[in-house]
Design a protein around this motif. Structure first.
Motif, mmCIF file in Angstrom:
data_model
loop_
_atom_site.group_PDB
_atom_site.id
_atom_site.type_symbol
_atom_site.label_atom_id
_atom_site.label_comp_id
_atom_site.label_asym_id
_atom_site.label_seq_id
_atom_site.Cartn_x
_atom_site.Cartn_y
_atom_site.Cartn_z
ATOM 1 N N UNK A 93 0.833 -1.198 0.000
ATOM 2 C CA UNK A 93 0.000 0.000 0.000
ATOM 3 C C UNK A 93 0.868 1.247 0.000
ATOM 4 N N UNK A 94 1.819 1.285 0.933
ATOM 5 C CA UNK A 94 2.673 2.452 1.040
ATOM 6 C C UNK A 94 3.499 2.699 -0.206
ATOM 7 N N UNK A 95 4.005 1.627 -0.812
ATOM 8 C CA UNK A 95 4.817 1.807 -2.011
ATOM 9 C C UNK A 95 3.971 2.351 -3.166
ATOM 10 N N UNK A 96 2.731 1.893 -3.278
ATOM 11 C CA UNK A 96 1.855 2.392 -4.339
ATOM 12 C C UNK A 96 1.564 3.878 -4.164
ATOM 13 N N UNK A 97 1.252 4.278 -2.930
ATOM 14 C CA UNK A 97 1.005 5.695 -2.670
ATOM 15 C C UNK A 97 2.255 6.511 -2.962
ATOM 16 N N UNK A 98 3.408 6.021 -2.517
ATOM 17 C CA UNK A 98 4.669 6.723 -2.764
ATOM 18 C C UNK A 98 4.904 6.897 -4.257
ATOM 19 N N UNK A 99 4.710 5.836 -5.037
ATOM 20 C CA UNK A 99 4.996 5.924 -6.462
ATOM 21 C C UNK A 99 4.069 6.913 -7.161
ATOM 22 N N UNK A 100 2.774 6.891 -6.851
ATOM 23 C CA UNK A 100 1.848 7.827 -7.493
ATOM 24 C C UNK A 100 2.203 9.266 -7.131
ATOM 25 N N UNK A 101 2.546 9.463 -5.886
ATOM 26 C CA UNK A 101 2.934 10.774 -5.393
ATOM 27 C C UNK A 101 4.199 11.259 -6.100
ATOM 28 N N UNK A 102 5.192 10.381 -6.286
ATOM 29 C CA UNK A 102 6.435 10.769 -6.933
ATOM 30 C C UNK A 102 6.258 11.004 -8.428
ATOM 31 N N UNK A 103 5.417 10.211 -9.073
ATOM 32 C CA UNK A 103 5.167 10.413 -10.512
ATOM 33 C C UNK A 103 4.570 11.802 -10.760
ATOM 34 N N UNK A 104 3.714 12.236 -9.847
ATOM 35 C CA UNK A 104 3.108 13.559 -10.006
ATOM 36 C C UNK A 104 4.139 14.669 -9.790
ATOM 37 N N UNK A 105 5.172 14.383 -9.040
ATOM 38 C CA UNK A 105 6.201 15.381 -8.752
ATOM 39 C C UNK A 105 7.201 15.522 -9.887
#
Length: 314
Positions: free
Chosen positions: A189-201
């Protein structure tokens, strides 16, 4: 997890601020639902709250509040918003989002620097902020110097946003190498949230990729936060609680990871003399990052939001 947010813009002097509507149960009746304004950290963006929004939806169903998560000025979708930097501008922007959707009162959720913004907004406008959940930030302990804040947060942030990366994979690897973020590698869960957040950055700069964060915005916000450690505003969260805002601070247990600095501990919080109406909750087994992005942290933040929303109705 998938992307489920709607995105809209709020016009501000100097440009437009991008806001993510993370509500899973979005409908035409949004105006009648409780509103949560979710504020990210120093170099983050609104998608860091995707996991919390999904967890709230799973728990509350049609009773889920509307969760709006802006990209604060100088970051991601709001990187083009000019007209000034600093925490005062963020407070004004938060109120502008509430005005844009017609919300007279609302709950604030803030993480790290976003928690500082939430505390300031709550202390200045307790007539509008009914409750606030501060996630590993927003309360500046006595004995924490401006120099320490700059060393812990601002210096590493500036180094990161000025680093060029070959592709998203190298950017993700850079993040997962940080002790504070490493626990998310084994947390789906945490890795998925992290990746989506980083892609937007991440954004392209010639042949390389860089963070969308504007250095001047990060430096200004960092200086403001450090200055708060020696100003009257260091007690903003306590002032908000005394004014009747239901305030809860969640603080991370860093797992004793090497290289991870604790902003809070029991001794510092005990010496803070926080008002008895302000709830303080230790979240064991979390770091500064995993308390907001990881599955365990998401559960605790969702618990706190449920309490905050219930107290807002009282």
């Amino acid at each position: 997890m998938g992307r489920f947010e709607r995105v809209f813009q709020v016009e501000r002097p100097g440009g437009a601020m991008e806001v993510h509507d993370l509500s899973r149960q979005a409908s035409d009746g949004d105006a009648d639902r409780p509103l949560v304004l979710a504020l990210h950290g120093l170099t983050g963006n609104g998608l860091c709250w995707a996991g919390v929004a999904q967890e709230l939806s799973a728990r509350l169903g049609t009773a889920t509040p509307r969760v709006l998560a802006p990209d604060l000025r100088g970051r991601a979708g709001s990187a083009g918003l000019t007209g000034g930097w600093g925490l005062d501008h963020h407070v004004q922007d938060v109120l502008a989002v509430a005005d844009h959707v017609g919300a007279k009162t609302f709950t604030l959720l803030g993480w790290s620097m976003g928690a500082v913004v939430a505390a300031l907004a709550a202390s200045r406008r307790p007539d509008r902020v009914r409750s606030a959940v501060l996630v590993d930030g927003g309360v500046l302990p006595h004995g924490v110097s401006p120099e320490l804040i700059l060393q812990m947060f601002v210096g590493p942030a500036l180094q990161r946003i000025n680093t060029r990366f070959a592709d998203f994979s190298s950017y993700l690897t850079y993040w997962l190498d940080q002790p504070d973020v490493r626990p998310l590698a084994a947390d789906p869960v945490g890795r998925t949230v992290l990746e989506e957040h980083l892609r937007h950055d991440l954004m392209r700069d010639g042949q390389a990729w860089v963070s969308s964060c504007i250095s001047e915005a990060v430096m200004s916000d960092g200086r403001d936060t450090a200055t708060l450690a020696e100003s009257d505003f260091r007690d903003a969260a306590a002032d908000a609680a005394r004014a009747g805002v239901a305030v809860e601070l969640l603080w991370a247990d860093s797992l004793d990871l090497p290289g991870v600095h604790d902003l809070y501990d029991r001794g510092r919080l005990a010496s803070q003399a926080l008002p008895p109406t302000m709830r303080v909750t230790r979240v064991p087994g979390t770091t500064h990052c995993s308390i907001a992005l990881g599955s365990a942290g998401i559960g605790h933040v969702s618990d706190a939001l449920k309490r905050a929303l219930a107290m807002s109705k009282a």
